[in-house]
Structures are given as structure tokens and as C-alpha cells.
Write an enzyme that holds these catalytic residues in place. Structure first.
Site, PDB file in Angstrom:
ATOM      1  N   HIS A  88      -0.903 -22.230  -1.233  1.00  0.00           N
ATOM      2  CA  HIS A  88      -1.253 -22.401   0.186  1.00  0.00           C
ATOM      3  C   HIS A  88      -1.492 -21.057   0.879  1.00  0.00           C
ATOM      4  O   HIS A  88      -2.093 -21.015   1.938  1.00  0.00           O
ATOM      5  CB  HIS A  88      -0.251 -23.303   0.920  1.00  0.00           C
ATOM      6  CG  HIS A  88       1.045 -22.661   1.351  1.00  0.00           C
ATOM      7  ND1 HIS A  88       2.208 -22.763   0.628  1.00  0.00           N
ATOM      8  CD2 HIS A  88       1.363 -21.932   2.432  1.00  0.00           C
ATOM      9  CE1 HIS A  88       3.175 -22.129   1.247  1.00  0.00           C
ATOM     10  NE2 HIS A  88       2.694 -21.609   2.356  1.00  0.00           N
ATOM     11  N   ASP A 224       3.032 -24.696  -6.371  1.00  0.00           N
ATOM     12  CA  ASP A 224       2.387 -23.988  -5.255  1.00  0.00           C
ATOM     13  C   ASP A 224       2.206 -22.492  -5.563  1.00  0.00           C
ATOM     14  O   ASP A 224       2.888 -21.650  -5.004  1.00  0.00           O
ATOM     15  CB  ASP A 224       3.237 -24.181  -3.994  1.00  0.00           C
ATOM     16  CG  ASP A 224       2.476 -23.818  -2.720  1.00  0.00           C
ATOM     17  OD1 ASP A 224       1.426 -23.160  -2.819  1.00  0.00           O
ATOM     18  OD2 ASP A 224       2.950 -24.181  -1.628  1.00  0.00           O
ATOM     19  N   SER A 656       6.640 -17.377   2.406  1.00  0.00           N
ATOM     20  CA  SER A 656       5.900 -18.068   1.369  1.00  0.00           C
ATOM     21  C   SER A 656       5.282 -17.046   0.442  1.00  0.00           C
ATOM     22  O   SER A 656       4.716 -16.054   0.890  1.00  0.00           O
ATOM     23  CB  SER A 656       4.802 -18.931   1.982  1.00  0.00           C
ATOM     24  OG  SER A 656       5.349 -20.163   2.332  1.00  0.00           O
TER      25      SER A 656
HETATM   26  N1  ARG Z   1       5.675 -25.944   4.901  1.00  0.00           N
HETATM   27  C1  ARG Z   1       5.182 -24.809   4.168  1.00  0.00           C
HETATM   28  C2  ARG Z   1       4.984 -23.610   5.117  1.00  0.00           C
HETATM   29  O1  ARG Z   1       5.379 -23.665   6.246  1.00  0.00           O
HETATM   30  C3  ARG Z   1       3.958 -25.125   3.384  1.00  0.00           C
HETATM   31  C4  ARG Z   1       2.732 -25.419   4.182  1.00  0.00           C
HETATM   32  C5  ARG Z   1       1.496 -25.683   3.375  1.00  0.00           C
HETATM   33  N2  ARG Z   1       1.463 -27.024   2.848  1.00  0.00           N
HETATM   34  C6  ARG Z   1       0.985 -28.103   3.536  1.00  0.00           C
HETATM   35  N3  ARG Z   1       1.052 -29.292   2.972  1.00  0.00           N
HETATM   36  N4  ARG Z   1       0.464 -28.019   4.735  1.00  0.00           N
HETATM   37  O2  ARG Z   1       4.052 -22.881   5.163  1.00  0.00           O
HETATM   38  N1  ASP Z   2       6.011 -22.517   4.036  1.00  0.00           N
HETATM   39  C1  ASP Z   2       6.427 -21.322   4.758  1.00  0.00           C
HETATM   40  C2  ASP Z   2       5.408 -20.190   4.623  1.00  0.00           C
HETATM   41  O1  ASP Z   2       4.243 -20.430   4.444  1.00  0.00           O
HETATM   42  C3  ASP Z   2       7.796 -20.906   4.359  1.00  0.00           C
HETATM   43  C4  ASP Z   2       8.844 -21.566   5.194  1.00  0.00           C
HETATM   44  O2  ASP Z   2       8.600 -21.758   6.398  1.00  0.00           O
HETATM   45  O3  ASP Z   2       9.905 -21.864   4.669  1.00  0.00           O
HETATM   46  O4  ASP Z   2       5.711 -19.041   4.838  1.00  0.00           O
END
Ligand code: ARG
Ligand code: ASP
Length: 720
Positions: A88, A224, A656
Site C-alpha cells: 500500500h 502487504d 507502514s
Molecule cells: N490501515 C493501514 C494504514 O493506515 C493500511 C491502509 C491501506 N489499506 C487499505 N485497505 N486501505 O495505512
Molecule cells: N497503515 C498505517 C500506515 O500506512 C500504519 C498504522 O496506522 O498502523 O502507516
């Protein structure tokens, strides 16, 4: 009988309690570990020293970690500058190289040789060379009676000087940032490489497996990850993209361990966490979850439902809105988790308890009392005062963000203001730039979807924001339309000059003064102007004054906590996109009554979730085949393929792509998310339920090696 079992039970309780007394909260500065954390880290099982993590005299772990494009983290995993980060995080780059013929998002991408590695203009990787404490020099002109503005300008002057005099090589850069709410300042000497090429990515059905449904959720089964490579000039220094550039010879590359982890094993995550607010007073925490999160969730809830409805019916819209939907859904879901998590762990109550303890200690010491009496109460008072403004701000920003017509309108106003500032002579050139910057936008714009979003969101805005904040102009338009957002919206979209690239081009093709005069006439721009005026006059200006008082008090309260409570715990500074180290232990958790979550997931779980053809839970045929044959090579354990695991490392957005390291500093996984119940860790870390989610490095290597057959990459890594 009872008597006899009481003792062992008590002992057990004590053991369980002591097991959990290690502090996993905190995002620590790498150069301060030896003084603040090393002992505790070793007590938790770490086998290396603080100097192995941060060392300015020889290569150390910190030399393998980069800020990836300023929004994620990545790490060097070979002597040839190979970088590992999340799928991502690389998504944009992968998407830009994709076309219908070569759909790398869908099918994955693997460069078979160096010449196939793909450049990504704009993407960069920044190493931290050195971190110096410059607090004394930064604050030397600050005196007690200064206003916030005077203080800031006194500091800024010094920061310029410090930056200019900082010892650095010609190709290095410097940056200074405030820490502990502005009580301390640190200088960073950095090296930024701007030739960063895409090397490999799995298909989205692996890299984004589970998509939005599984986002922020444990148990998780997402691979990921993606891979890039840093290229440097022939001298090894940063150089702009050139085909003659060569793979970077890093100061340090991580060693990879295939041993995996057990419950309670020490883990450490290094990276660039973006923003946290851990030192809010109780009123601030209450406001965040009860008022601000709630308002933002309400707005996004409505927008997402409408997008989803159209995306399910129309494949074209699904493509156009997929990225927007994911972006909007990410924090929408995060805020809901945050609200629930704070409630469930009694976050506000705990803050109140903490504040009571702080008050008691502070008042018992005459020096502290003299210095800090009343600070916390004033701060809480200001949070109460700021609440309606902050709420109106969040409604406004969600409205302008989610109604795309307003986003365009807002950008148009900003463009016209810029022309006004730089002089009308610049209009022609700036107009070309503005129109060029809008090109991409309309490719993914659908006026029907946007119209329906507007109907919902304008109504919510009018309901949520009192007239005194929305302003007279908005209120008048609202009344002209009988306070009916459908009536208003139908009019907007029927005649607006902003609903297509052609119309927008025609609109700004007119002379500057005509365009400015038209702004209050076109119904869409008129509404945007009205809302923006209301916001600037009634919300953002008063908010700025209140905020400067809050900043001042928050800074004093931070220092007060460090003085008064410093014997009870060490304080770490809030995240601010600088390099940090966080450490914890591999462990499951109990999210709710009678539910326990284990800390590991396996490929079997991917197959459990498999829904053929589904856009979130499809599984590639080749992966199914490997699963059926249990063809896991050296990456499987006892006939199973590990996929993800969790630990109590304190992470946030920006972490991330951060490496998960074991007790020896070896790479064991890749951080990419947090668990649903623990998303409140940004304001209220609770070790009982806050967990970060990592993909096991063995799953990453299995996909590269067995799934993609890209063995040339495995060959350049150091595997244990
Ligand atoms: N929750 C994670 C972060 O805050 C991954 C986000 C990307 N994945 C998604 N399904 N949108 O960045
Ligand atoms: N998914 C988040 C990021 O892209 C990481 C988190 O918020 O735990 O940095």
C-alpha cells in the site's frame, strides 16, 4: 482444600502481573536509547546494544531505515540498495506503471533484471545520518513574557543559524524539528536519494488481500509488501535519475532471519511515525472521540454509502472511485475503532486518574506549585472553549474533501488568490499550470456520484454547523433554497461551470477580473465562496488564537509532566514524522469478553477467506497450487506457511513499511497496520489490547521465491 490452592493461584496472578509490567508504550528517539531504554529493552530480551541501533561512527541499524517518500517507511535489505516496503506504500508507483495491457496492480510485477527496474519521478528515500540536540541554541533568545508569535520568531531566527552552521557534507541536508510540544529541538542531518526504482510487487490479491473489509482488522492474511531499489551516482552519492546511476552500496543492510517468533519474544520496529497526541488533557481526549471523530465518521459514512452503491452497479465507476473509496474508508474505519477503543478501555477515566495523581504531586512541591499551578485546568478549559470551533472545522474540511465539486471550487479560489498575490501579469502562466494540475482529476470524476454525495453532506453540514459558524452568506443561500439540500444541489450541478474539464477550462479562459466577478455568480462557486468566507471569518481565525493559547499551555503542561511525573515513567515525544524506535513483545490479546486472538496467522487462513472472483478475497491460482502441494520451500514451518503476526509495538500511520526486528536486530517481518481495538493508540495506548500487525518475512520471501520465481532478489539478501 481452598486454603491449599489459594497460594499457587496468588503466585500465578503475581506472575501474570509481572509479565505485563514491561512498558511497551512509546516511540523513542534512537539516539537517546542508551540512556532511557536500553536496560528495559535488554530486560525484555534484546540481545544487542543501543549502539548497534544508533551509531554515528559506524554502520548501525538506523542506516538501513529510510523515510519512503515522506509518507511511509522502507528498509535496505541487500548490499545493492534493495528496499522493502508495503504494497500500500508502493501502490501509487505500481498504479502509475500499470495499464490495461500491463496491469501490475492486478497481476503483480517482477523486474527480471536491473534494466527492467522502473523509475518513479518524485519518489525519494531519506536516510538519517545524525541527530543532534540543539535545544539550548534554539531557545537561547526565548524569555518568559513572550507571546507565542514572538517566541516562534525568536526561535526561527536561531534555527536558521543552527542549520547554516551545522556540520554536514555538501550532498547532505539538514532539518530541525520541535519535540515534547516545543520544549526540545533536534537537528537531523539527512541524505536523500531521488532515483528509487520499482523492483517487484505481488498481485493485489496477495498484497491487498482482504482490502477494506480486513483493513485495521486481526486476524489478517495480507502479503502487504513491495520492493524498490535505491540508485546513486557512480560516487555513491545522491543523484537525480539517470540510466547511468548504479545500485546504492548502503552503509548497512538488514540481515534476515527465517526463524520466526514465539509468544513473548522481543520485537522492535523502527520507522517514521507521523503524528500522535498522547499528552492531551482529559477534555482533549473526550473531545477527540465524542465530538471530532464522531463528526468526521458521520460525514464519511454518508459519502462512502453513496460511492459504494454506484461502484457496485457500474464497473467504470468502480475503477474511477476505488482509490478514493479506499482513502476515505481508511480513516473512517480508524476513527470508529478509536472511539470504541477509548470507551472500552475507559481512556477518559484513566486520563482523569492520571491528572489527579499529577495534581497531587505537583501541589505537594512548592517549586512546582509556583510554576505549574492552574496550567492543567486552564488547558482543559481551553479545550472546552475550542470545541465548537474545532467541530465546525472538521465538518467544513470533510465537506470540502468529500464533495469533489467543492474541492475543485476550493482549489480554484486558492489559484485566484495566488494570482492576486503574485500579480495579474502571472495569470496566463499560472492558469496553464492550474489547468494542467486539474487534468487527472476529471478522469476519475463522475458528476452523478458527486451530486448525490453533495445532497447528503450539505444537509449534514447545515445540521452540524450552527449559523454563527457557517456564516451569513451560507445561511442566506441555505434559506433561498428552503433549507433543502436536494433543491440546492440540483441547481448547482445543472448549471455549474466546474463539473467537467471543458467547462472549467472555458470558465478560466476569461480575463482574470471577469472570473473573479463570476465567482459570486456561478451557483457552485458562489456556495464555495460563501462557505469558505464563513469558515475563515468565524472558525479558522478565532481558532488560530485559541490554538496558540493551547499550544503554549500544552508545552508548559508537557514540561510539568516531565518534572512532576518523571520519577514514575520516562516520557517519549509525540510522533512527528521523525525516526523512532518502538519495542514490544509478540502476544495475542482478548478483544472482548470470552474472545481470545492468537498472534499468528497461516496460509490456511487465506484459504478459509477465499471467495473465487471476489474483489477483496480472491486468491491467485498459483498460490492455491502451492498451498495444495504445501510447496513452501525453506519458508514453511511444520507443513504450514506463516503469514502475519502481532506484537505490542507502539506504531502509527507512517510506520507502514517499517521493519520488525528480533532480539538480534534481524529482520523478521514488515509492519503494515494495527488491530481494530487498538487504533486508539494515537491518543491512548493500552498494552492490553494495542497491537501492531506485521507480515512475516518468510511469507514475503515465499512469494518472491516460490510464487514469483524471482530468485535473483533472494540471492542478493543475507538470510540466516
Ligand atoms: N490501515 C493501514 C494504514 O493506515 C493500511 C491502509 C491501506 N489499506 C487499505 N485497505 N486501505 O495505512
Ligand atoms: N497503515 C498505517 C500506515 O500506512 C500504519 C498504522 O496506522 O498502523 O502507516
Amino acid at each position: 482444600m481452598l486454603q491449599r490452592i489459594v497460594k499457587p493461584v496468588l503466585l500465578l496472578v503475581l506472575l501474570v502481573l509481572t509479565k505485563h509490567t514491561y512498558a511497551t508504550e512509546g516511540m523513542w528517539l534512537p539516539q537517546l536509547l542508551s540512556g532511557l531504554n536500553e536496560k528495559e529493552m535488554k530486560g525484555m530480551g534484546m540481545k544487542i546494544t543501543a549502539a548497534d541501533i544508533y551509531n554515528i561512527n559506524k554502520g548501525s541499524l538506523k542506516d538501513a531505515i529510510v523515510s519512503f517518500g515522506g509518507f511511509c517507511t522502507a528498509e535496505v535489505i541487500s548490499e545493492q540498495g534493495l528496499l522493502l516496503t508495503n504494497h500500500h506504500c508502493g501502490y501509487d508507483a505500481i498504479q502509475k506503471h500499470s495499464s490495461l495491457q500491463n496491469n501490475f496492480l492486478e497481476n503483480g510485477f517482477w523486474a527480471k533484471s536491473a534494466v527492467e527496474e522502473l523509475p518513479n519521478p518524485g519518489l525519494f528515500a531519506t536516510f538519517i545520518v545524525r541527530i543532534d540536540d540543539v535545544t539550548k541554541a534554539a531557545l537561547q533568545d526565548v524569555t518568559p513574557g513572550m507571546s507565542e508569535r514572538e517566541r516562534q520568531s525568536a526561535i526561527d531566527k536561531r534555527l536558521n543559524e543552527i542549520r547554516q552552521n551545522a556540520r554536514r557534507e555538501s550532498w547532505q541536508e539538514t532539518m530541525i524539528k520541535p519535540f515534547y510540544e516545543g520544549n526540545q529541538y533536534f537537528l537531523f542531518v539527512t541524505e536523500t536519494y531521488r532515483d528509487v526504482r520499482l523492483v517487484g510487487a505481488p498481485p493485489s490479491s496477495i498484497g491487498k488481500f482482504g482490502s477494506d473489509t480486513d483493513n485495521w482488522v486481526w486476524p489478517r492474511h495480507t502479503g502487504d509488501f513491495s520492493m524498490f531499489r535505491i540508485y546513486a551516482g557512480k560516487d555513491g552519492r545522491p543523484a537525480p535519475y539517470s540510466k547511468d546511476n548504479v545500485p546504492l552500496k548502503p552503509k548497512y543492510a538488514l540481515t534476515i532471519s527465517l526463524k520466526g517468533v514465539k509468544q513473548n519474544d522481543f520485537t522492535m520496529v523502527m520507522g517514521f511515525p507521523g503524528r500522535t497526541t498522547e499528552y492531551l488533557p482529559s477534555e482533549g481526549v473526550k473531545q477527540t472521540v465524542d465530538v471530532l471523530d464522531a463528526a468526521k465518521v458521520e460525514m464519511r459514512d454518508a459519502a462512502l454509502k453513496i460511492m459504494d452503491g454506484y461502484m457496485r452497479k457500474d464497473p467504470q465507476i468502480k475503477i474511477q472511485y476505488a482509490a478514493k473509496f479506499a482513502g476515505t474508508a481508511n480513516y473512517w474505519k480508524k476513527w470508529m475503532g478509536e472511539m470504541q477503543g477509548v470507551k472500552q478501555t475507559n481512556g477518559v477515566g484513566k486520563k482523569l486518574q492520571y491528572e489527579a495523581a499529577y495534581r497531587q504531586q505537583m501541589e505537594a512541591n512548592p517549586v512546582w506549585k509556583q510554576k505549574y499551578n492552574g496550567v492543567l485546568d486552564s488547558l482543559n478549559g481551553y479545550y472546552q472553549q475550542v470545541q465548537p470551533y474545532a467541530q465546525a472545522r472538521d465538518y467544513y474540511s470533510e465537506l470540502v474533501k468529500n464533495v469533489e465539486l467543492f474541492t475543485v471550487g476550493d482549489r480554484l479560489i486558492t489559484f485566484l488568490n495566488d494570482v492576486h498575490e503574485r500579480g495579474e501579469a502571472q495569470y496566463e502562466t499560472m492558469r496553464q499550470q492550474f489547468l494542467a494540475s486539474m487534468q487527472g482529476f476529471y478522469q476519475n470524476y463522475n458528476a452523478k456520484v458527486d451530486h448525490d454525495v453533495a445532497v447528503s453532506l450539505i444537509a449534514l453540514y447545515a445540521k452540524g454547523v450552527p449559523a454563527q459558524f457557517a456564516g451569513a452568506e451560507f445561511t442566506q443561500i441555505w434559506q433561498e433554497n428552503n433549507k433543502d439540500s436536494r433543491v440546492l444541489t440540483d441547481k448547482l450541478y445543472a448549471v455549474s461551470g466546474l463539473t467537467s474539464m471543458d467547462k472549467l477550462t472555458a470558465f478560466v479562459q476569461q480575463p482574470y477580473n471577469t472570473v473573479v466577478a463570476q465567482m459570486w455568480k456561478d451557483p457552485a462557486t458562489r456556495l464555495v465562496m460563501a462557505m469558505r468566507k464563513g469558515y475563515v471569518d468565524n472558525v479558522s481565525r478565532p481558532l488560530a488564537d485559541l490554538q496558540s493559547n493551547i499550544n503554549n499551555l500544552q508545552r508548559t503542561y508537557m514540561q510539568a509532566q516531565m518534572d512532576v511525573m518523571g520519577n514514575k515513567k520516562s516520557f517519549y515525544p509525540d510522533a512527528n514524522s521523525t525516526l523512532r524506535v518502538t519495542y514490544g513483545k509478540v502476544d495475542g490479546y482478548n478483544p472482548r469478553d470470552a474472545i481470545h486472538y492468537d498472534f499468528y496467522t497461516y496460509l490456511d487462513g487465506v484459504m478459509e477467506k477465499y471467495v473465487p472472483g471476489d474483489y477483496e478475497f480472491d486468491v491467485p491460482a498459483r498460490l492455491i497450487e502451492l498451498y495444495k502441494k504445501k510447496d513452501y520451500g525453506r519458508y514453511g514451518v511444520n507443513g504450514k506457511m506463516p503469514v502475519c503476526f502481532i506484537a505490542s509495538n507502539h506504531t502509527t500511520g507512517g510506520n507502514s513499511g517499517s521493519p520488525a526486528l528480533d532480539a538480534y536486530g534481524h529482520l523478521i517481518g514488515l509492519n503494515f497496520d494495527r488491530t481494530w481495538e487498538g487504533t486508539m493508540s494515537d491518543i491512548n495506548f493500552d498494552p492490553s489490547i494495542c497491537r501492531n500487525i506485521m507480515v512475516d518475512i518468510r511469507y514475503v520471501l515465499f512469494i518472491v521465491d516460490k510464487y514469483a520465481g524471482c530468485t535473483r532478489l533472494i540471492d542478493e539478501m543475507k538470510l540466516l
